[in-house]
Design an enzyme around this catalytic site. Structure first.
Site, PDB file in Angstrom:
ATOM      1  N   GLN A 153      34.500  28.213  30.684  1.00 53.63           N
ATOM      2  CA  GLN A 153      34.089  26.920  31.223  1.00 53.63           C
ATOM      3  C   GLN A 153      35.230  26.116  31.844  1.00 53.63           C
ATOM      4  OE1 GLN A 153      31.553  24.605  28.574  1.00 53.63           O
ATOM      5  NE2 GLN A 153      30.725  26.474  27.705  1.00 53.63           N
TER       6      GLN A 153
ATOM      7  N   GLU B 213      39.978  45.058  40.595  1.00 52.70           N
ATOM      8  CA  GLU B 213      39.040  43.936  40.704  1.00 52.70           C
ATOM      9  C   GLU B 213      38.450  43.726  42.092  1.00 52.70           C
ATOM     10  OE1 GLU B 213      40.255  42.660  36.618  1.00 52.70           O
ATOM     11  OE2 GLU B 213      41.030  43.972  38.140  1.00 52.70           O
TER      12      GLU B 213
ATOM     13  N   TYR C 238      40.056  43.662  45.074  1.00 54.92           N
ATOM     14  CA  TYR C 238      40.929  43.069  46.081  1.00 54.92           C
ATOM     15  C   TYR C 238      41.401  44.146  47.068  1.00 54.92           C
ATOM     16  CZ  TYR C 238      40.951  38.856  43.170  1.00 54.92           C
ATOM     17  OH  TYR C 238      40.570  37.737  42.465  1.00 54.92           O
TER      18      TYR C 238
ATOM     19  N   HIS D 144      34.898  41.911  41.130  1.00 50.53           N
ATOM     20  CA  HIS D 144      34.301  40.578  40.992  1.00 50.53           C
ATOM     21  C   HIS D 144      32.837  40.568  41.415  1.00 50.53           C
ATOM     22  CE1 HIS D 144      37.829  38.610  39.648  1.00 50.53           C
ATOM     23  NE2 HIS D 144      38.513  38.731  40.765  1.00 50.53           N
TER      24      HIS D 144
ATOM     25  N   ARG E  69      48.340  47.455  38.456  1.00 48.45           N
ATOM     26  CA  ARG E  69      47.025  47.195  37.846  1.00 48.45           C
ATOM     27  C   ARG E  69      46.006  48.108  38.508  1.00 48.45           C
ATOM     28  NH1 ARG E  69      44.849  43.332  34.292  1.00 48.45           N
ATOM     29  NH2 ARG E  69      42.641  42.888  34.650  1.00 48.45           N
TER      30      ARG E  69
END
Length: 672
Positions: free
Chosen positions: A341, A166, A168, A254, A216
């Site tokens: 949301q 992701e 990081y 991201h 991961r």
């Protein structure tokens, strides 16, 4: 009969056997970030353990201050921090579960000035430029991972997940995009991947052989300058050799401009990635992203695409996901609709996460559904999201509930939302509530526009008004013309829509209508169509490099108009709004702010844009100019002296907000 035999099969890891193939994936909730919230975190995770999750992974915990996602975020780097984590592990173990702590170092994604990275390159999602690590600094970060893992074992965790995807810190070392070093930790791929391999090796040394290590792995970076497939496989094999027990699939950075977890992403869209990875690795591999039903998970496992499936947000939606599946009650699962949301949007706004369809998520110690001390006779008027939540929660507590709905079906605004391409998951919420009405014994009266007099005559102890909203009609000359449609006409298919369309209002409903009108419906191969639209190609480097997105359209010319200045769609969800805007741009929708509406004419809509007056020659004009609360019944009840509680859109119609409506209604019913 065994329900979901693959999903519920044990997984032998050698030193421990997991009871099923379900991983509750890491989901940062905000509860990890303050010591005072750890009892709440423990209660939240314990409910999921009791609900049958085979293995749980916490939200990201930094191995040191530099690794914080934000100031004072969750961290485990000192022995004094161990007791708060023991609250979590003891609660999960008491509930019969197992839990791993995710070690996440934010790298250049850190939202603070202490950020570090392999190279001093600022990310597009943080205002802080990171400090490039020295060789000694790299060694210090590796030691921090190992120490954090050792402390996690001391705290009672069953394992750790090392966050290597992701975008990081670990991912930043691996990718040439972010690693510009020319020393032992950068340059060619072998040196760039030395950092994660060394972390896994030293973590294994620190925790011993009988401790779960999940790595991961970023299997699809979805950014230029990311790893190609050969590099992904090499790294997966190397971390397995270094001591990883399981490899979890990470999809996308991201900062990638490709949606990977939003509702518009098809279910199981990335299981093909895990399938390719599984064929090359000697350890069990975990599939992830948009797996939200037992059927989808079972299919992935049955086809041999993974050894385990990870679901994070589905456990926000329903803590008992696995138990219900195992007991043949899958129709009672409150399905995650991937709206983001109340979960990711909250996380990126620094708020505690929850769930639109389950407001108890992360509030288990505060929003408690207890049996009623004295059953009441309760009327709920309106079967939209607020009314459904109020009726089923009240009935679950033992109240005698009658639900009145003027329409012939439940759902309210969700009946329109589920028709939007990419929002079909809203149908699952209606399926869930239909079943909940049955299970809790609510008397449902459809097609009945109940009056205040009728309610008064039946002697209800409490009346809950959830009558929703009606579309607002703006005062524009000619707005009653035959070519003018409401969004209800369009989304429910009551009127035909021409090839040239102007949409008045660029809020959430305006965007939904533009999507509905610009997007082809009923595709037979949703994953292939999604890959084509967003430019994902398994054959190229990182999945995206050199691939041109090919969005399909309907041939309509659409104008999405907004009265106020500023970017249209600015009020959409933080983690999904950009994807909706980008999707419409690629389909040629004109998004125009600063519009003054002068009048509807036979030839179209006359407007002023800036200083220019012009006629938009369109076949239809669709009004999406907000809503007004429908409170006639509430006023009638008040005039008769009948006390009533008003919830949802009937209380506040500024924005259609199902999250707020369901939360309000659930809390009201819990307090009756």
């Amino acid at each position: 009969m065994t329900h979901y035999p693959q999903l519920l099969a044990p997984l032998d890891l050698g030193f421990v056997t997991l009871p099923n193939r379900v991983l509750m994936g890491s989901m940062h909730t905000g509860l990890e970030d303050r010591a005072a919230n750890y009892p709440k975190l423990a209660a939240y995770l314990a409910e999921r353990a009791a609900g049958g999750a085979g293995l749980i992974v916490t939200g990201g915990i930094a191995p040191n201050i530099a690794g914080w996602v934000a100031p004072f975020a969750g961290k485990l780097s000192a022995r004094r921090e161990v007791p708060r984590h023991r609250l979590v592990t003891e609660a999960v173990h008491a509930a019969g579960g197992r839990v791993c702590m995710q070690i996440l170092h934010a790298g250049r994604y850190a939202y603070h000035p202490l950020a570090v990275a392999p190279s001093p390159l600022k990310s597009p999602i943080s205002p802080f430029k990171p400090r490039g690590l020295s060789a000694r600094g790299v060694e210090a970060q590796i030691r921090a991972f190992a120490r954090s893992a050792a402390l996690a074992r001391e705290a009672g965790y069953d394992g750790v997940e090392i966050m290597g995807s992701e975008g990081y810190l670990i991912n930043e070392f691996i990718a040439a995009r972010t690693n510009r070093r020319d020393d032992a930790w950068g340059g060619d791929f072998e040196r760039r991947c030395r950092f994660p391999i060394e972390i896994v090796r030293r973590v294994r040394e620190a925790v011993g052989p009988d401790f779960i290590i999940i790595y991961r792995l970023s299997a699809l970076d979805l950014v230029d300058g990311g790893s190609d497939w050969e590099e992904v496989v090499k790294l997966g094999q190397a971390v397995a050799a270094a001591g990883a027990t399981l490899v979890n699939t990470g999809i996308g950075w991201h900062e990638a401009r490709i949606p990977t977890i939003a509702t518009l992403v098809p279910r199981g869209a990335f299981s093909w990635v895990t399938a390719r990875l599984r064929a090359a690795l000697p350890v069990p591999v975990i599939a992830t992203n948009r797996i939200n039903t037992p059927e989808v998970a079972e299919g992935i496992l049955a086809r041999g695409e993974a050894d385990m499936v990870s679901m994070a947000r589905p456990f926000l939606a329903d803590a008992e996901f696995v138990r219900k599946a195992a007991e043949g009650r899958a129709d009672e699962i409150n399905t995650c609709i991937a709206c983001n949301q109340a979960c990711l949007d909250h996380t990126f706004a620094g708020k505690r996460s929850s769930c639109l369809v389950n407001p108890r998520a992360c509030h288990e110690t505060e929003l408690v559904i207890r049996p009623a001390e004295r059953p009441l006779k309760v009327a709920v008027v309106g079967a939209g999201p607020a009314g459904l939540a109020a009726a089923t929660t009240a009935a679950e507590r033992g109240h005698v509930v009658t639900l009145f709905e003027a329409a012939e079906e439940i759902g309210g605004q969700f009946q329109m939302a589920r028709r939007i391409p990419g929002k079909a998951e809203f149908s699952e919420t209606l399926r869930y509530f239909r079943r909940r009405l049955e299970v809790t014994g609510v008397e449902v009266r459809l097609g009945e526009a109940v009056t205040a007099d009728a309610l008064a005559e039946r002697g209800f102890d409490r009346v809950i008004v959830a009558t929703g909203v009606v579309p607002r009609t703006p005062p524009i000359p000619g707005i009653d013309g035959p070519q003018v449609l409401s969004y209800i006409d369009v989304l429910l298919g009551r009127r035909e829509v021409g090839r040239r369309v102007a949409i008045i209002g660029a809020g959430g409903i305006g965007f939904d209508v533009a999507t509905f009108l610009s997007h082809p419906h009923d595709g037979d191969e949703p994953v292939a169509e999604y890959n084509s639209e967003w430019g994902i190609d398994p054959a190229v480097r990182a999945g995206v490099e050199g691939v041109e997105p090919r969005p399909d359209g309907t041939g309509r010319e659409i104008w999405l108009l907004q009265r106020k200045q500023g970017k249209p769609g600015r009020g959409l969800g933080k983690t999904t709004g950009w994807a909706h805007r980008l999707g419409l741009q690629r389909r040629g929708v004109h998004m125009v702010p600063g519009v003054t509406y002068l009048g509807v004419e036979p030839a179209g809509l006359r407007v002023r844009i800036g200083d220019e007056e012009r006629l938009l020659e369109v076949d239809n004009i669709v009004v999406c100019a907000g809503q007004e609360s429908l409170r006639v019944l509430a006023a009638d009840l008040e005039s008769r002296g009948v006390p009533a509680d008003v919830v949802g859109g009937a209380l506040e119609a500024a924005e259609l907000d199902a999250k707020r409506a369901i939360d309000q209604a659930t809390r009201l019913a819990a307090a009756l």
